[in-house]
Design a protein around this motif. Structure first.
Motif, mmCIF file in Angstrom:
data_model
loop_
_atom_site.group_PDB
_atom_site.id
_atom_site.type_symbol
_atom_site.label_atom_id
_atom_site.label_comp_id
_atom_site.label_asym_id
_atom_site.label_seq_id
_atom_site.Cartn_x
_atom_site.Cartn_y
_atom_site.Cartn_z
ATOM 1 N N MET A 155 0.820 -1.196 0.000
ATOM 2 C CA MET A 155 0.000 0.000 0.000
ATOM 3 C C MET A 155 0.862 1.257 0.000
ATOM 4 S SD MET A 155 -3.200 -0.895 2.504
ATOM 5 C CE MET A 155 -4.341 -2.219 2.114
ATOM 6 N N VAL A 156 1.947 1.214 0.786
ATOM 7 C CA VAL A 156 2.856 2.361 0.861
ATOM 8 C C VAL A 156 3.482 2.629 -0.499
ATOM 9 C CG1 VAL A 156 4.989 3.227 1.900
ATOM 10 C CG2 VAL A 156 3.332 1.990 3.304
ATOM 11 N N VAL A 157 3.861 1.552 -1.194
ATOM 12 C CA VAL A 157 4.482 1.696 -2.515
ATOM 13 C C VAL A 157 3.517 2.376 -3.485
ATOM 14 C CG1 VAL A 157 5.358 0.436 -4.529
ATOM 15 C CG2 VAL A 157 6.023 -0.277 -2.227
ATOM 16 N N GLY A 158 2.257 1.986 -3.459
ATOM 17 C CA GLY A 158 1.260 2.585 -4.335
ATOM 18 C C GLY A 158 1.059 4.055 -4.035
ATOM 19 N N ALA A 159 1.011 4.404 -2.751
ATOM 20 C CA ALA A 159 0.839 5.804 -2.358
ATOM 21 C C ALA A 159 2.051 6.636 -2.754
ATOM 22 C CB ALA A 159 0.604 5.886 -0.851
ATOM 23 N N GLY A 189 4.127 5.975 -5.168
ATOM 24 C CA GLY A 189 4.152 6.067 -6.619
ATOM 25 C C GLY A 189 3.288 7.200 -7.139
ATOM 26 N N TYR A 190 2.221 7.504 -6.406
ATOM 27 C CA TYR A 190 1.339 8.610 -6.810
ATOM 28 C C TYR A 190 1.845 9.960 -6.296
ATOM 29 C CZ TYR A 190 -2.777 11.567 -7.204
ATOM 30 O OH TYR A 190 -3.630 12.602 -7.506
ATOM 31 N N LEU A 191 2.228 9.998 -5.012
ATOM 32 C CA LEU A 191 2.627 11.261 -4.395
ATOM 33 C C LEU A 191 4.033 11.690 -4.796
ATOM 34 C CD1 LEU A 191 1.217 10.535 -0.818
ATOM 35 C CD2 LEU A 191 0.202 11.995 -2.582
ATOM 36 N N LEU A 192 4.946 10.733 -4.950
ATOM 37 C CA LEU A 192 6.341 11.010 -5.319
ATOM 38 C C LEU A 192 6.701 10.124 -6.511
ATOM 39 C CD1 LEU A 192 7.850 10.957 -1.703
ATOM 40 C CD2 LEU A 192 7.277 12.994 -3.043
ATOM 41 N N PRO A 193 6.360 10.532 -7.718
ATOM 42 C CA PRO A 193 6.507 9.677 -8.907
ATOM 43 C C PRO A 193 7.902 9.100 -9.116
ATOM 44 C CG PRO A 193 5.197 11.617 -9.427
ATOM 45 C CD PRO A 193 5.731 11.826 -8.050
ATOM 46 N N PHE A 194 8.947 9.817 -8.683
ATOM 47 C CA PHE A 194 10.305 9.320 -8.912
ATOM 48 C C PHE A 194 10.579 8.029 -8.138
ATOM 49 C CE2 PHE A 194 10.775 11.816 -5.056
ATOM 50 C CZ PHE A 194 11.674 11.080 -4.294
ATOM 51 N N THR A 195 9.800 7.789 -7.067
ATOM 52 C CA THR A 195 10.021 6.563 -6.287
ATOM 53 C C THR A 195 9.655 5.314 -7.075
ATOM 54 O OG1 THR A 195 7.792 6.709 -5.311
ATOM 55 C CG2 THR A 195 9.597 7.772 -4.113
ATOM 56 N N LEU A 219 4.215 -0.674 -12.695
ATOM 57 C CA LEU A 219 5.434 0.019 -13.100
ATOM 58 C C LEU A 219 5.266 0.684 -14.469
ATOM 59 C CD1 LEU A 219 8.172 -2.516 -11.924
ATOM 60 C CD2 LEU A 219 7.591 -0.305 -10.919
ATOM 61 N N ARG A 220 4.515 0.064 -15.345
ATOM 62 C CA ARG A 220 4.281 0.671 -16.660
ATOM 63 C C ARG A 220 3.460 1.946 -16.537
ATOM 64 N NH1 ARG A 220 3.001 -4.303 -20.961
ATOM 65 N NH2 ARG A 220 5.144 -5.091 -21.087
ATOM 66 N N MET A 221 2.435 1.927 -15.702
ATOM 67 C CA MET A 221 1.574 3.108 -15.603
ATOM 68 C C MET A 221 2.248 4.248 -14.843
ATOM 69 S SD MET A 221 -1.371 2.246 -12.731
ATOM 70 C CE MET A 221 -2.067 0.909 -13.664
ATOM 71 N N THR A 222 3.259 3.931 -14.023
ATOM 72 C CA THR A 222 3.956 4.969 -13.259
ATOM 73 C C THR A 222 5.315 5.327 -13.854
ATOM 74 O OG1 THR A 222 4.886 3.258 -11.800
ATOM 75 C CG2 THR A 222 2.842 4.325 -11.091
ATOM 76 N N GLY A 223 5.685 4.669 -14.967
ATOM 77 C CA GLY A 223 6.982 4.940 -15.586
ATOM 78 C C GLY A 223 8.152 4.366 -14.806
ATOM 79 N N GLY A 224 7.892 3.348 -13.988
ATOM 80 C CA GLY A 224 8.948 2.781 -13.154
ATOM 81 C C GLY A 224 9.732 1.665 -13.799
ATOM 82 N N ASN A 225 9.258 1.148 -14.942
ATOM 83 C CA ASN A 225 9.971 0.064 -15.610
ATOM 84 C C ASN A 225 11.222 0.582 -16.310
ATOM 85 O OD1 ASN A 225 8.987 -2.469 -15.181
ATOM 86 N ND2 ASN A 225 7.484 -2.420 -16.821
ATOM 87 N N PRO A 226 12.385 0.015 -16.029
ATOM 88 C CA PRO A 226 13.601 0.433 -16.748
ATOM 89 C C PRO A 226 13.451 0.276 -18.261
ATOM 90 C CG PRO A 226 14.162 -0.923 -14.847
ATOM 91 C CD PRO A 226 12.670 -0.992 -15.006
ATOM 92 N N LEU A 227 12.810 -0.799 -18.705
ATOM 93 C CA LEU A 227 12.504 -1.052 -20.110
ATOM 94 C C LEU A 227 11.073 -1.580 -20.191
ATOM 95 C CD1 LEU A 227 15.769 -2.908 -21.223
ATOM 96 C CD2 LEU A 227 15.135 -0.571 -21.833
ATOM 97 N N TYR A 228 10.393 -1.320 -21.318
ATOM 98 C CA TYR A 228 8.984 -1.682 -21.439
ATOM 99 C C TYR A 228 8.775 -3.178 -21.253
ATOM 100 C CZ TYR A 228 4.214 -1.817 -23.239
ATOM 101 O OH TYR A 228 2.865 -2.001 -23.368
ATOM 102 N N GLU A 229 9.620 -4.009 -21.863
ATOM 103 C CA GLU A 229 9.452 -5.463 -21.822
ATOM 104 C C GLU A 229 10.300 -6.131 -20.745
ATOM 105 O OE1 GLU A 229 7.426 -7.307 -23.649
ATOM 106 O OE2 GLU A 229 6.650 -5.733 -24.949
ATOM 107 N N ILE A 230 10.826 -5.343 -19.817
ATOM 108 C CA ILE A 230 11.820 -5.910 -18.892
ATOM 109 C C ILE A 230 11.237 -6.965 -17.956
ATOM 110 C CG2 ILE A 230 11.539 -4.245 -17.008
ATOM 111 C CD1 ILE A 230 14.661 -4.264 -16.819
ATOM 112 N N SER A 231 9.937 -6.931 -17.702
ATOM 113 C CA SER A 231 9.356 -7.930 -16.804
ATOM 114 C C SER A 231 9.485 -9.341 -17.374
ATOM 115 C CB SER A 231 7.889 -7.600 -16.526
ATOM 116 O OG SER A 231 7.780 -6.389 -15.814
ATOM 117 N N LYS A 232 9.286 -9.478 -18.684
ATOM 118 C CA LYS A 232 9.456 -10.793 -19.317
ATOM 119 C C LYS A 232 10.908 -11.240 -19.226
ATOM 120 C CE LYS A 232 5.727 -9.715 -22.522
ATOM 121 N NZ LYS A 232 5.380 -9.296 -23.878
#
Length: 434
Positions: free
Chosen positions: A1-5, A7-13, A53-66
């Protein structure tokens, strides 16, 4: 829950969170030497966090999860090996090769060949390699629950982020189309897919891994909140898939239970129906009844829409036509989009992995799909007490029909269906315990 909050309040996290998942995942597996299938725990967490991570721009690369799933599975193989009996999945991976080779010759000159191939083939390759690791690997029910929890925790973060992103649903829902505002500004199809999976995960935990009343209440609250956030994306595929998984799990438990177990399940089913009805009623109120029209395939004015699948059936028909024109090896990986653009003048990606495999891999794609479909069913005949197998196969099959393999979820969840889940299977000792 903290991570989600955060991600919204401090996008760089979100970026810090994205990088740390892969760093700590590698460290975790190596430290534990994969004694208790930590590779699957880490891979599951990556899968659960992908859409957030995709919706918050946190993924280093778009397909990196695979690629992350593949990396973790390789590390797991280093410590624990892979099944020597996984011949079907070696064959599956080999069947992908000819069309990859063909695509290097036929893709348009101005196309980024590496990206075009990687975008379309990374999902099947992720599935094949993960399956080499999981094929008939014995795990206990407690380990399976831990894997699902690892996948579910970042979905909670996603739910919290969506709640903060769209606190007032009534202001942003004006029609019956898939809604980007209620999906965190990202693709509703992918968001609904992961939320539908989360709905199933926490409902399964309510049934199978809630030892106290407090845990029952927490899992119920999480399951219903995730359900609500999934419904208001107005993307139907992921939520219908999640509901079907729940029904399959209930049906399995019901037919495998004794009389006393069935009586308890009857109460649970009644409570589930009531909870889902209450959630739907609340959602209908919040959306002014538009959600009812969405699932009735109507527009905001109540008129029936011409297409039930928002035009995706046209793409599927085009790919089937392409298959009949190139029945042996297909047109090559990534070439289907270019062929469709030449024929229709419209550049649109496929949402159906089955028809994409037919068009781009030809008859080899047919063989590959048959392997994927029948192998877990054969395993089910060997171990009819694997309560998750049919649920996972259903998730894979239905998801690739409406969202292709855009995310790592269908590939990884499919591979979990190959595990040999056993009740009371002894947990291996960790390095520290030894």
């Amino acid at each position: 829950m903290v991570v989600g909050a955060l991600g919204y309040l401090l996008p760089f996290t979100a970026k810090i969170y994205g990088y740390s998942i892969f760093i700590f995942g590698i460290y975790y597996i190596i430290k534990k030497q994969n004694r208790n299938n930590e590779a699957l725990i880490a891979a599951a967490y990556v899968v659960g966090s992908e859409v957030f991570l995709r919706m918050t721009g946190g993924n280093p690369l778009y397909e990196i999860s695979k690629y992350g799933v593949i990396l973790f599975v390789f590390i797991g193989m280093y410590y624990s090996g892979f099944s020597k009996g996984a011949i079907p999945y070696w064959i599956f991976l080999l069947l992908l090769v000819p069309s990859v080779i063909i695509s290097t010759f036929v893709l348009n000159f101005d196309t980024n060949i590496r990206k075009a191939i990687a975008f379309n083939i990374s999902g099947p390759v992720c599935l094949g390699l993960a399956s080499l690791y999981t094929f008939r690997r014995k795990v206990g029910l407690d380990q399976m629950n831990a894997i699902l929890l690892s996948m579910g925790l970042p979905i909670i973060s996603c739910m919290v982020y969506l709640t903060l992103y769209t606190p007032n649903v009534q202001e942003v829902i004006t029609g019956t189309e898939s809604n980007f505002q209620t999906s965190g500004g990202y693709g509703p199809n992918q968001v609904a897919t992961v939320l539908g999976l989360g709905m199933f995960i926490f409902f399964s935990r309510l049934l199978l891994d809630s030892k106290t009343k407090f845990q029952v209440i927490i899992n119920a609250i999480l399951a219903l909140n995730i359900t609500y956030r999934g419904i208001i994306t107005f993307s139907r595929g992921g939520m219908i898939t999640g509901l079907l998984m729940i029904l399959l799990l209930l049906a399995f438990l019901y037919f495998k239970s004794n009389h006393g177990g069935r009586v308890k399940l009857n109460y649970i089913i009644i409570l589930l129906v009531f909870a889902m009805f209450a959630t739907w009623t609340y959602t209908s109120f919040q959306t002014g009844g538009l959600i009812n029209k969405r699932y009735s395939n109507q527009d905001a004015a109540g008129r029936a829409k011409e297409s039930q699948f928002t035009g995706r059936e046209d793409v599927a028909r085009n790919e089937i036509s392409t298959f009949f024109k190139n029945p042996i090896f297909g047109v090559g990986v990534g070439k289907g989009v270019e062929v469709r653009e030449d024929e229709t003048g419209i550049k649109v990606l496929s949402h159906d992995e089955i028809t994409r495999m037919l068009a781009e891999h030809g008859s080899l794609g047919v063989l590959a799909l048959l392997i994927l479909f029948f192998t877990p069913l054969i395993l089910y005949l060997e171990n009819k007490f694997n309560m998750f197998l049919l649920c996972f196969v259903a998730f894979w099959f239905l998801t690739i029909n409406h969202a292709a393999m855009r995310t790592a979820a269908p590939a990884f969840v499919y591979s979990l269906s190959l595990l040999n889940v056993q009740l009371g299977f002894p947990r291996k000792k960790s390095v520290r315990e030894e």
